[in-house]
Every structure is written in structure tokens, then in C-alpha cells.
Motif scaffolding. Structure first.
Motif, mmCIF file in Angstrom:
data_model
loop_
_atom_site.group_PDB
_atom_site.id
_atom_site.type_symbol
_atom_site.label_atom_id
_atom_site.label_comp_id
_atom_site.label_asym_id
_atom_site.label_seq_id
_atom_site.Cartn_x
_atom_site.Cartn_y
_atom_site.Cartn_z
ATOM 1 N N GLU A 38 -0.455 33.135 28.158
ATOM 2 C CA GLU A 38 0.417 31.745 28.160
ATOM 3 C C GLU A 38 0.838 31.403 29.323
ATOM 4 O OE1 GLU A 38 0.815 30.995 23.408
ATOM 5 O OE2 GLU A 38 1.928 32.485 24.429
ATOM 6 N N TYR A 39 1.679 32.273 29.763
ATOM 7 C CA TYR A 39 2.315 31.888 31.226
ATOM 8 C C TYR A 39 1.307 31.569 32.112
ATOM 9 C CZ TYR A 39 7.176 33.438 29.759
ATOM 10 O OH TYR A 39 8.355 33.342 29.189
ATOM 11 N N ALA A 40 0.227 32.329 32.103
ATOM 12 C CA ALA A 40 -0.619 32.278 33.139
ATOM 13 C C ALA A 40 -1.327 30.958 33.442
ATOM 14 C CB ALA A 40 -1.733 33.390 33.335
ATOM 15 N N VAL A 41 -1.708 30.411 32.213
ATOM 16 C CA VAL A 41 -2.563 28.986 32.041
ATOM 17 C C VAL A 41 -1.538 27.982 32.840
ATOM 18 C CG1 VAL A 41 -3.286 27.309 30.565
ATOM 19 C CG2 VAL A 41 -3.973 29.869 30.194
ATOM 20 N N TRP A 42 -0.462 28.110 32.274
ATOM 21 C CA TRP A 42 0.466 26.965 32.792
ATOM 22 C C TRP A 42 1.058 27.172 34.339
ATOM 23 C CZ3 TRP A 42 5.844 27.899 34.124
ATOM 24 C CH2 TRP A 42 6.640 26.737 34.239
ATOM 25 N N LEU A 43 1.412 28.578 34.670
ATOM 26 C CA LEU A 43 1.876 28.723 35.952
ATOM 27 C C LEU A 43 0.861 28.505 37.193
ATOM 28 C CD1 LEU A 43 4.371 29.490 37.679
ATOM 29 C CD2 LEU A 43 3.803 31.836 37.225
ATOM 30 N N LEU A 44 -0.220 29.225 36.854
ATOM 31 C CA LEU A 44 -1.254 29.056 37.920
ATOM 32 C C LEU A 44 -1.810 27.812 38.300
ATOM 33 C CD1 LEU A 44 -3.362 32.322 36.755
ATOM 34 C CD2 LEU A 44 -1.856 31.979 39.034
ATOM 35 N N GLN A 45 -1.788 26.926 37.356
ATOM 36 C CA GLN A 45 -2.056 25.204 37.422
ATOM 37 C C GLN A 45 -1.008 24.754 38.498
ATOM 38 O OE1 GLN A 45 -4.074 22.945 34.422
ATOM 39 N NE2 GLN A 45 -3.318 24.734 32.964
ATOM 40 N N ASN A 72 6.084 40.446 28.616
ATOM 41 C CA ASN A 72 5.206 39.515 28.833
ATOM 42 C C ASN A 72 5.095 38.985 29.938
ATOM 43 O OD1 ASN A 72 4.234 39.762 26.012
ATOM 44 N ND2 ASN A 72 6.063 38.239 25.311
ATOM 45 N N LEU A 73 6.413 38.940 30.757
ATOM 46 C CA LEU A 73 6.343 38.447 32.136
ATOM 47 C C LEU A 73 5.773 39.684 33.054
ATOM 48 C CD1 LEU A 73 9.488 36.594 32.389
ATOM 49 C CD2 LEU A 73 7.327 35.512 32.779
ATOM 50 N N THR A 74 5.751 40.773 32.531
ATOM 51 C CA THR A 74 5.451 41.938 33.344
ATOM 52 C C THR A 74 3.782 41.926 33.211
ATOM 53 O OG1 THR A 74 7.299 43.363 33.074
ATOM 54 C CG2 THR A 74 5.392 44.488 33.650
ATOM 55 N N VAL A 75 3.361 41.704 32.058
ATOM 56 C CA VAL A 75 1.888 41.475 31.924
ATOM 57 C C VAL A 75 1.405 40.230 32.778
ATOM 58 C CG1 VAL A 75 -0.118 40.764 30.440
ATOM 59 C CG2 VAL A 75 1.784 42.355 29.441
ATOM 60 N N LEU A 76 2.008 39.286 32.995
ATOM 61 C CA LEU A 76 1.684 38.259 33.831
ATOM 62 C C LEU A 76 1.510 38.807 35.286
ATOM 63 C CD1 LEU A 76 1.510 35.188 34.452
ATOM 64 C CD2 LEU A 76 3.953 35.118 34.833
#
Length: 258
Positions: A38-45, A72-76
Motif C-alpha cells: 500500500e505504501y508503494a502504490v502511493w509513494l512510487l507515484q 511494513n516500511l522495511t518490506v517497502l
């Protein structure tokens, strides 16, 4: 470039650093259940919208007061950037200054990062006031040692408690009252006077007591979301530094990588 994540109780702030310069920053509500995907979808954009690519990021550091968010941030970091993140305060990224308090392990990462950055950027004895979910006051001596501090309810928490535990008091915005009078003529004005000027008095009173206990001249550095608002209505602060915690992450990452 360095991607820094400052995880507070209310918001997570991401910042993209080139050296010590912040090139972009983004804020999202803290939710310990938010997954790395979920972090990735938001942050990469958002990274792409600023004109950067994920390949531009060569280091990631996380400072968190919400332990459940670190996984979860480590997974990101691992899954989407191929980077093992630096965790502020942990192995390889210890604070590097004396924690002269009874329970050093209990000090929040945000406060340690503020102390680190404040000593790096300002001279002498320091008092750091951070307007977050809680308002914290931290004493840092001229050698950079953390000497202790104060935790007070944040102004929003105070207002939530007032409104949530009364039947008729309305929700109000936090702002300076329309006049300097401290005798309100209606319910909303009386609440605003109590919340705003009461909080100014709390800040000024606690900092005065800290200065007297320190016994030497101490500069007062303010940070956090409401620092600018209060700075307009008190001469208490010697500096307002909105990026203090993020700067602490950048400094700590430099030390850990070098």
C-alpha cells in the motif's frame, strides 16, 4: 539519494534528500496496518510526479515511534527499492550521543533525532520544543548530551478531550483569538482563549522553569506542525526549524553509511 521516513503517532512524513537538501516531501496518516504494498502504490507515484525514479534512491532510513509500522516500511524498502533500510537507533545507527536519563531505551526516536539535529545545527545548551501529537520539551546540553525533558498533551489532544467529554461544547478550530482579550463573551471565544492562550502560557511557563533548572543560557528551538502558529504570538523561540526531525534522519544516515 536518501529516502527518509519519519513515523509519528499522527502522520508519516517521507522526505527525499540529496545530501542535506530536501528535494521533496510527502505526508500520509499513520496506520500501523498499512502494508508495504500500500505504501508503494502511493509513494512510487509521488516520486515519479516529482521527476525522480526509484533507481535514484540509494539509501533508506526509518525513524519511528510506532513499532508496528517498522516492519511494513522495511518490506517497502526491500521489495520495491531493493534496499535494506537503516532503522534509527538500532545496530549500525545508534544515536552517538549520551542519553543521560534513567531509561535510555524509552526515549522516542523523534526526540532523539531532534536532539541529534539540534546539536548539529545550533550551539550551546538547547531546549527543543516539538509540537506533535504530544508536545515535548527536551534539554540538550552544550556537549550534545540528552538530559531529559517533559511530555505534555498536544493542543489537539487537549481540545479533543475537552469536546469529547462535555455534552454541549462545540468543535472549534485552533487559531489565535480575534482579539487579545482573555475574557470571552461567548462559548466559542472562551474555549479558544482557554485552548490557545492557555497553551501559550503552558509553553512559556515550562520553558522558563527548564531554563532556571539548567542554570545557563539556553536557546529554544521549536519544531512540529504548530510551531509557526505559536511563534507568531510569543517571543519564546530563538529558532523555528520545521525539518529538525528529518534533518536528524539525514545526519544519522550519513554516519551509518560512512
Amino acid at each position: 539519494m536518501l529516502l527518509a521516513a519519519d513515523v509519528g503517532n499522527t502522520n508519516v512524513v517521507f522526505a527525499l534528500f540529496e545530501g542535506r537538501d530536501i528535494k521533496a516531501r510527502w505526508r500520509i496518516a499513520t496506520d500501523a496496518r498499512r502494508t508495504g504494498d500500500e505504501y508503494a502504490v502511493w509513494l512510487l507515484q509521488l516520486i515519479a510526479l516529482e521527476g525522480y525514479a526509484r533507481e535514484d534512491i540509494t539509501g533508506i532510513i526509518i525513524g519511528s515511534v510506532v513499532p508496528r509500522s517498522v516492519h511494513n516500511l522495511t518490506v517497502l524498502a526491500q521489495k520495491y527499492f531493493g534496499i535494506e533500510p537503516i532503522i534509527a537507533g538500532q545496530s549500525g545507527a545508534e544515536w552517538g550521543f549520551e542519553l543521560d536519563i534513567e531509561q535510555p531505551s524509552s526515549l522516542g526516536a523523534d526526540r532523539a533525532l531532534n536532539a541529534l539535529a539540534a546539536h548539529a545545527k545550533y550551539t550551546g545548551d538547547l531546549i527543543v520544543v516539538d509540537f506533535g501529537t504530544a508536545t515535548t520539551f527536551d534539554a540538550v546540553d552544550f556537549n550534545g548530551a540528552y538530559k531529559g525533558g517533559i511530555i505534555a498533551p498536544g493542543i489537539n489532544l487537549s481540545l479533543d478531550a475537552l469536546v469529547g467529554n462535555t455534552a454541549k461544547l462545540p468543535r472549534i478550530a485552533i487559531e489565535k483569538p480575534a482579539t487579545d482579550s482573555v475574557i470571552g463573551r461567548n462559548t466559542e471565544d472562551q474555549m479558544l482563549i482557554g485552548v490557545f492562550w492557555g497553551y501559550v502560557s503552558l509553553i512559556e511557563g515550562l520553558v522558563d522553569r527548564m531554563k532556571r533548572e539548567i542554570g545557563r543560557p539556553a536557546r529554544v528551538v521549536a519544531t512540529g506542525g504548530l510551531a509557526l502558529l505559536f511563534d507568531e504570538h510569543t517571543d519564546l523561540f530563538d529558532a523555528v526549524d520545521s525539518d529538525l526531525t528529518l534533518d536528524g534522519l539525514a545526519i544519522l544516515a550519513e554516519r551509518a553509511i560512512s
